[in-house]
Design an enzyme around this catalytic site. Sequence first.
Site, mmCIF file in Angstrom:
data_model
loop_
_atom_site.group_PDB
_atom_site.id
_atom_site.type_symbol
_atom_site.label_atom_id
_atom_site.label_comp_id
_atom_site.label_asym_id
_atom_site.label_seq_id
_atom_site.Cartn_x
_atom_site.Cartn_y
_atom_site.Cartn_z
ATOM 1 N N GLN A 1 0.291 44.903 11.223
ATOM 2 C CA GLN A 1 -0.356 43.859 12.020
ATOM 3 C C GLN A 1 -0.226 42.470 11.400
ATOM 4 O O GLN A 1 -0.741 41.495 11.933
ATOM 5 C CB GLN A 1 -1.821 44.205 12.297
ATOM 6 C CG GLN A 1 -2.750 44.072 11.115
ATOM 7 C CD GLN A 1 -4.127 44.608 11.439
ATOM 8 O OE1 GLN A 1 -4.325 45.801 11.640
ATOM 9 N NE2 GLN A 1 -5.109 43.717 11.508
ATOM 10 N N GLY B 1 -20.263 40.349 7.353
ATOM 11 C CA GLY B 1 -19.833 40.646 8.722
ATOM 12 C C GLY B 1 -19.497 42.130 8.847
ATOM 13 O O GLY B 1 -19.979 42.821 9.750
ATOM 14 N N HIS B 2 -18.696 42.630 7.909
ATOM 15 C CA HIS B 2 -18.380 44.066 7.910
ATOM 16 C C HIS B 2 -19.665 44.896 7.776
ATOM 17 O O HIS B 2 -19.839 45.907 8.447
ATOM 18 C CB HIS B 2 -17.485 44.426 6.712
ATOM 19 C CG HIS B 2 -16.131 43.810 6.721
ATOM 20 N ND1 HIS B 2 -15.732 42.865 5.810
ATOM 21 C CD2 HIS B 2 -15.053 44.018 7.523
ATOM 22 C CE1 HIS B 2 -14.480 42.528 6.030
ATOM 23 N NE2 HIS B 2 -14.040 43.196 7.070
#
Length: 269
Positions: free
Chosen positions: A61, A36-37
């Site tokens: 986060q 995905g990256h």
Amino acid sequence: MKTVTTVSELNSVIDSYRKDGKTVGFVPTMGYLHDGHLSLVKTAKDKCDITVVSIYVNRSQFNQSSDFDSYPRDFQKDQDVLENIGCDLLFLPSEEEMDRVPLRYVYSAQGVDKELEGEYRSGHFKGVMEVVGRLLDVTQPTIAFFGEKDFQQYAVLKAFCDENEIPVNLALVPTKREYDGLAMSSRNVRLNADARKVAGKLYAEMMSVKAKAKNTDVSELLNSSRISLEKHGFTIDYFRVAKLKGDKRLFAAASLGGVRLIDNILIED
Ligand code: AMP
């Protein structure tokens, strides 16, 4: 590929690209890279002259420090993968280095950060805006690339950049999935064998709602999918249709065997 760890090194390399009139594509990540990256990196390479990737596991986060501590990391492997794919520059800063970059924006995202993930992960998007704001400041890319898998994150960052007049284009790259539809994620390695076997069910239920949505009451479809997912062991935070940036999407967040999965698909644009 060059690897730099400080803002001053980063600035001097990027300045040299700019002096040569090159466009800069930027892909911010938290590492433990998967396909995905890499599809973001490939898209950046297609669209820009130079590709810069950052790897930074951003503490602010995460809602729980245990989640931050156990977030998978393999910087050496990531570096090798990026080198092989033809990334030009990797920025690998320490927490101290990032903390030195000033926070100088409004972090409200015009309210896009309040629903969905915002309801379940208080402060998460503020942490994302803070780190991406800092990374955009030090990188000043032509285009920054984000994954559709985290569509709300993209919508939050778009609102954040618009509100603060940050001069960058944001590009969205389609979600990469495993053979059974499970959205690729660095966290998937935490799924045990049993959970991994049923994890694809989340996407299957999303696609089933999408397929039937034209002819059937969507709230009934969503309900029956929720029941089916719960039977398979998912604990659902949300499985609902919402409109973000004009798109009607089905958004899902659910935990399976202690691993929280998120996903979304377009229902209508
Ligand atoms: P992360 O390392 O999880 O912070 O993700 C870095 C970037 O990769 C974000 O823009 C994500 O949306 C994107 N990304 C993560 N997983 C996927 C995926 N399965 N397909 C496409 N993009 C992804």
